[in-house]
Design a protein around this motif. Structure first.
Motif, PDB file in Angstrom:
ATOM      1  N   GLU A   1      -2.251   5.971  -8.845  1.00 19.44           N
ATOM      2  CA  GLU A   1      -2.366   5.836  -7.396  1.00 19.44           C
ATOM      3  C   GLU A   1      -1.397   4.797  -6.837  1.00 19.44           C
ATOM      4  OE1 GLU A   1      -5.676   8.181  -8.488  1.00 19.44           O
ATOM      5  OE2 GLU A   1      -4.818   6.395  -9.388  1.00 19.44           O
ATOM      6  N   THR A   2      -0.991   4.995  -5.592  1.00 21.19           N
ATOM      7  CA  THR A   2      -0.188   4.016  -4.858  1.00 21.19           C
ATOM      8  C   THR A   2      -0.898   3.679  -3.558  1.00 21.19           C
ATOM      9  OG1 THR A   2       1.112   5.776  -3.809  1.00 21.19           O
ATOM     10  CG2 THR A   2       1.999   4.801  -5.836  1.00 21.19           C
ATOM     11  N   ILE A   3      -0.578   2.537  -2.996  1.00 26.49           N
ATOM     12  CA  ILE A   3      -1.212   2.066  -1.766  1.00 26.49           C
ATOM     13  C   ILE A   3      -0.277   2.293  -0.586  1.00 26.49           C
ATOM     14  CG2 ILE A   3      -1.985   0.003  -0.533  1.00 26.49           C
ATOM     15  CD1 ILE A   3      -3.044  -1.037  -3.212  1.00 26.49           C
ATOM     16  N   ASP A   4      -0.816   2.850   0.490  1.00 31.58           N
ATOM     17  CA  ASP A   4      -0.075   3.035   1.733  1.00 31.58           C
ATOM     18  C   ASP A   4      -0.736   2.180   2.809  1.00 31.58           C
ATOM     19  OD1 ASP A   4       0.623   4.210   4.395  1.00 31.58           O
ATOM     20  OD2 ASP A   4       1.791   5.589   3.174  1.00 31.58           O
ATOM     21  N   THR A   5       0.013   1.236   3.376  1.00 35.32           N
ATOM     22  CA  THR A   5      -0.553   0.289   4.351  1.00 35.32           C
ATOM     23  C   THR A   5      -0.409   0.756   5.805  1.00 35.32           C
ATOM     24  OG1 THR A   5       1.549  -0.938   4.431  1.00 35.32           O
ATOM     25  CG2 THR A   5      -0.098  -1.662   2.814  1.00 35.32           C
ATOM     26  N   GLY A   6       0.094   1.973   6.000  1.00 44.90           N
ATOM     27  CA  GLY A   6       0.413   2.441   7.343  1.00 44.90           C
ATOM     28  C   GLY A   6      -0.750   2.545   8.304  1.00 44.90           C
ATOM     29  N   SER A   7      -1.962   2.696   7.803  1.00 44.62           N
ATOM     30  CA  SER A   7      -3.109   2.925   8.688  1.00 44.62           C
ATOM     31  C   SER A   7      -3.774   1.646   9.175  1.00 44.62           C
ATOM     32  CB  SER A   7      -4.158   3.780   7.965  1.00 44.62           C
ATOM     33  OG  SER A   7      -4.686   3.075   6.850  1.00 44.62           O
ATOM     34  N   PHE A   8      -3.318   0.477   8.698  1.00 48.52           N
ATOM     35  CA  PHE A   8      -4.035  -0.742   9.075  1.00 48.52           C
ATOM     36  C   PHE A   8      -3.169  -1.984   9.251  1.00 48.52           C
ATOM     37  CE2 PHE A   8      -3.937  -0.712   4.435  1.00 48.52           C
ATOM     38  CZ  PHE A   8      -3.559  -2.009   4.130  1.00 48.52           C
ATOM     39  N   LEU A   9      -2.018  -2.060   8.606  1.00 51.82           N
ATOM     40  CA  LEU A   9      -1.308  -3.334   8.534  1.00 51.82           C
ATOM     41  C   LEU A   9      -0.699  -3.765   9.860  1.00 51.82           C
ATOM     42  CD1 LEU A   9      -0.681  -5.577   6.538  1.00 51.82           C
ATOM     43  CD2 LEU A   9       1.530  -4.489   6.121  1.00 51.82           C
ATOM     44  N   LYS A  10      -0.221  -2.810  10.650  1.00 49.40           N
ATOM     45  CA  LYS A  10       0.359  -3.174  11.938  1.00 49.40           C
ATOM     46  C   LYS A  10      -0.694  -3.788  12.850  1.00 49.40           C
ATOM     47  CE  LYS A  10       1.669   0.136  14.624  1.00 49.40           C
ATOM     48  NZ  LYS A  10       2.419   1.270  15.193  1.00 49.40           N
ATOM     49  N   GLY A  11      -1.896  -3.218  12.845  1.00 49.28           N
ATOM     50  CA  GLY A  11      -2.982  -3.777  13.642  1.00 49.28           C
ATOM     51  C   GLY A  11      -3.343  -5.179  13.192  1.00 49.28           C
ATOM     52  N   TYR A  12      -3.325  -5.392  11.879  1.00 50.45           N
ATOM     53  CA  TYR A  12      -3.602  -6.726  11.346  1.00 50.45           C
ATOM     54  C   TYR A  12      -2.518  -7.709  11.796  1.00 50.45           C
ATOM     55  CZ  TYR A  12      -4.123 -10.573   8.039  1.00 50.45           C
ATOM     56  OH  TYR A  12      -4.274 -11.817   7.485  1.00 50.45           O
TER      57      TYR A  12
ATOM     58  N   ASN B   1      -6.732  15.194   5.285  1.00 53.52           N
ATOM     59  CA  ASN B   1      -8.029  15.321   4.624  1.00 53.52           C
ATOM     60  C   ASN B   1      -7.781  15.198   3.121  1.00 53.52           C
ATOM     61  OD1 ASN B   1     -10.322  16.373   3.242  1.00 53.52           O
ATOM     62  ND2 ASN B   1     -10.926  17.517   5.065  1.00 53.52           N
ATOM     63  N   LYS B   2      -8.197  14.103   2.532  1.00 51.71           N
ATOM     64  CA  LYS B   2      -7.895  13.843   1.123  1.00 51.71           C
ATOM     65  C   LYS B   2      -8.621  14.787   0.169  1.00 51.71           C
ATOM     66  CE  LYS B   2     -10.373  10.867  -1.132  1.00 51.71           C
ATOM     67  NZ  LYS B   2     -10.926   9.631  -1.722  1.00 51.71           N
ATOM     68  N   PHE B   3      -9.602  15.516   0.679  1.00 52.50           N
ATOM     69  CA  PHE B   3     -10.360  16.431  -0.170  1.00 52.50           C
ATOM     70  C   PHE B   3      -9.732  17.825  -0.199  1.00 52.50           C
ATOM     71  CE2 PHE B   3     -13.470  13.300   1.437  1.00 52.50           C
ATOM     72  CZ  PHE B   3     -13.776  12.683   0.233  1.00 52.50           C
ATOM     73  N   THR B   4      -9.154  18.253   0.936  1.00 50.31           N
ATOM     74  CA  THR B   4      -8.521  19.573   0.989  1.00 50.31           C
ATOM     75  C   THR B   4      -7.013  19.491   0.776  1.00 50.31           C
ATOM     76  OG1 THR B   4      -8.081  19.520   3.378  1.00 50.31           O
ATOM     77  CG2 THR B   4     -10.267  20.297   2.663  1.00 50.31           C
ATOM     78  N   GLY B   5      -6.418  18.342   1.115  1.00 49.79           N
ATOM     79  CA  GLY B   5      -4.977  18.195   0.999  1.00 49.79           C
ATOM     80  C   GLY B   5      -4.215  18.665   2.220  1.00 49.79           C
ATOM     81  N   TYR B   6      -4.944  19.014   3.292  1.00 49.39           N
ATOM     82  CA  TYR B   6      -4.319  19.495   4.523  1.00 49.39           C
ATOM     83  C   TYR B   6      -4.600  18.532   5.684  1.00 49.39           C
ATOM     84  CZ  TYR B   6      -3.322  24.035   2.401  1.00 49.39           C
ATOM     85  OH  TYR B   6      -2.819  25.032   1.600  1.00 49.39           O
TER      86      TYR B   6
ATOM     87  N   VAL C   1     -10.651  -3.037   3.979  1.00 46.10           N
ATOM     88  CA  VAL C   1     -10.276  -1.644   3.710  1.00 46.10           C
ATOM     89  C   VAL C   1     -11.339  -0.978   2.834  1.00 46.10           C
ATOM     90  CG1 VAL C   1      -8.631  -0.179   2.485  1.00 46.10           C
ATOM     91  CG2 VAL C   1      -7.792  -1.962   4.024  1.00 46.10           C
ATOM     92  N   ARG C   2     -11.805  -1.684   1.823  1.00 43.98           N
ATOM     93  CA  ARG C   2     -12.819  -1.126   0.921  1.00 43.98           C
ATOM     94  C   ARG C   2     -14.135  -0.854   1.653  1.00 43.98           C
ATOM     95  NH1 ARG C   2     -12.828  -0.400  -4.168  1.00 43.98           N
ATOM     96  NH2 ARG C   2     -11.024  -1.763  -4.477  1.00 43.98           N
TER      97      ARG C   2
ATOM     98  N   ILE D   1      -6.607   4.712   1.392  1.00 44.72           N
ATOM     99  CA  ILE D   1      -5.222   4.276   1.582  1.00 44.72           C
ATOM    100  C   ILE D   1      -4.324   4.615   0.389  1.00 44.72           C
ATOM    101  CG2 ILE D   1      -5.901   2.446   3.159  1.00 44.72           C
ATOM    102  CD1 ILE D   1      -5.362   0.457   0.824  1.00 44.72           C
ATOM    103  N   THR D   2      -4.832   5.413  -0.558  1.00 44.71           N
ATOM    104  CA  THR D   2      -3.973   5.902  -1.644  1.00 44.71           C
ATOM    105  C   THR D   2      -3.466   7.317  -1.360  1.00 44.71           C
ATOM    106  OG1 THR D   2      -5.788   6.825  -2.975  1.00 44.71           O
ATOM    107  CG2 THR D   2      -5.257   4.507  -3.312  1.00 44.71           C
ATOM    108  N   VAL D   3      -3.521   7.707  -0.096  1.00 42.11           N
ATOM    109  CA  VAL D   3      -3.155   9.075   0.287  1.00 42.11           C
ATOM    110  C   VAL D   3      -1.646   9.273   0.398  1.00 42.11           C
ATOM    111  CG1 VAL D   3      -3.152   8.749   2.814  1.00 42.11           C
ATOM    112  CG2 VAL D   3      -3.946  10.927   1.838  1.00 42.11           C
ATOM    113  N   GLY D   4      -0.869   8.228   0.135  1.00 44.92           N
ATOM    114  CA  GLY D   4       0.587   8.296   0.273  1.00 44.92           C
ATOM    115  C   GLY D   4       1.273   9.476  -0.405  1.00 44.92           C
TER     116      GLY D   4
END
Length: 314
Positions: free
Chosen positions: A153-164, A247-252, A90-91, A103-106
């Motif tokens: 910050e919190t961790i959200d695993t939704g973008s990768f864990l199912k594939g793993y 978009n973590k920079f704009t928030g939209y 992930v890093r 992955i802290t976008v939760g």
């Protein structure tokens, strides 16, 4: 479903399938065998592996170490070699994408109504500004055997864990002698070998503008596919759709793409890539794919197509 299996198999072996609800969706598994009891036992083992990973790492699962980390005051949990591998990968993409994949976008997803509470109006600029203060994967680190978050910050695993999880289940099937099969969920698919008759697996790819139709068919052998789209998970506010890829920079929600489909060797990486590419610039995506033996198919917001030369849609 994003994917539909096309065609039929010709073999002395019979087709066996199981389906289970995990990761908030139905996961289907199909293998071929001449022994029904053995086939069902093998698939049971593979589903147990998916369930193990769900219970161990899923940020939405109250049994997981990531849920405990997110809910704790000290923001620290013990982590083993498996966890280290996952978060190291992930890093890498966090760095490759120049912090786009995060992955802290939760909290941003929660603000927009993709968490427990439904949203009836677009978040204000002030609300977004406050939430963005707590989105920063650089504050997540591994020290010795500890996974640590140095902030709110919190961790959200939704973008990768199912594939793993699907990739690990695939390993279970292979280790138990499966030569031909596939596992699929809403946005991820992994295949083992090819079809019984030697032809490739044929996967129907949805049209992001009309989910009742297909854009075409992709043929793959022993590969994995991940798809991210603005039509998969969304909310409607005042008649307008807002999807969940932020978009973590704009928030939209990211506005320049409708769909990203990725083919590569690993279901884990296919999931990471499909989300990462959604926020990356087109030239950077193609450059990365060329260097890393990855194929991609992108539908832009204006319906134009960008793809690697080996991604063939029939």
């Amino acid at each position: 479903m994003i994917f539909s299996l096309l065609g039929c198999q010709k073999s002395n072996e019979k087709r066996f399938s199981q389906e289970k609800f995990l990761f908030g969706t139905y996961i289907q598994m199909i293998i071929y065998s001449d022994n029904e009891k053995q086939a069902n036992e093998i698939m049971k083992k593979a589903f147990s592996e998916i369930e193990r990973i769900d219970n161990k790492f899923n940020s939405k699962n109250k049994n997981s170490i990531i849920y405990s980390l997110n809910e704790s005051d000290k923001k620290i949990v013990k982590i083993d070699s498996e966890g280290k591998y996952i978060f190291d990968e992930v890093r890498k993409m966090y760095e490759v994408t120049e912090k786009v994949y995060d992955i802290t976008v939760g909290p941003l997803l929660d603000l927009w109504g993709f968490g427990k509470e439904e949203r009836k109006n677009v978040p204000s600029e002030l609300e977004i500004k406050e939430v963005l203060k707590n989105i920063d994967f650089s504050k997540v680190e591994i020290i010795d055997d500890n996974l640590i978050v140095n902030g709110k910050e919190t961790i959200d695993t939704g973008s990768f864990l199912k594939g793993y999880a699907l990739e690990k289940a695939k390993e279970i099937l292979i280790n138990n002698g499966v030569k031909n099969g596939f596992i699929s969920s809403v946005s991820s698919i992994v295949t083992i070998g090819e079809k019984i008759d030697g032809s490739p697996w044929k996967i129907g790819l949805q049209d992001p503008n009309n989910q009742e139709k297909r854009l075409g068919v992709v043929e793959i052998k022993n590969k994995s596919m991940g798809v991210s789209g603005d039509y998969q998970t969304y909310i409607e506010i005042d008649g307008k759709r807002y999807h969940h890829i932020m978009n973590k920079f704009t928030g939209y929600p990211i506005a320049d793409k409708k769909m990203v489909a990725v083919i590569c060797d690993s279901g884990f990486m296919a999931d990471i890539y499909s989300t990462s590419f959604f926020g990356m610039k087109d030239n950077k995506i193609l450059e990365f794919c060329e260097k890393n033996n990855v194929d991609v198919f992108i539908v832009k917001s204006d319906n134009s197509i960008i793809k690697t030369k080996n991604f063939n849609l029939k």
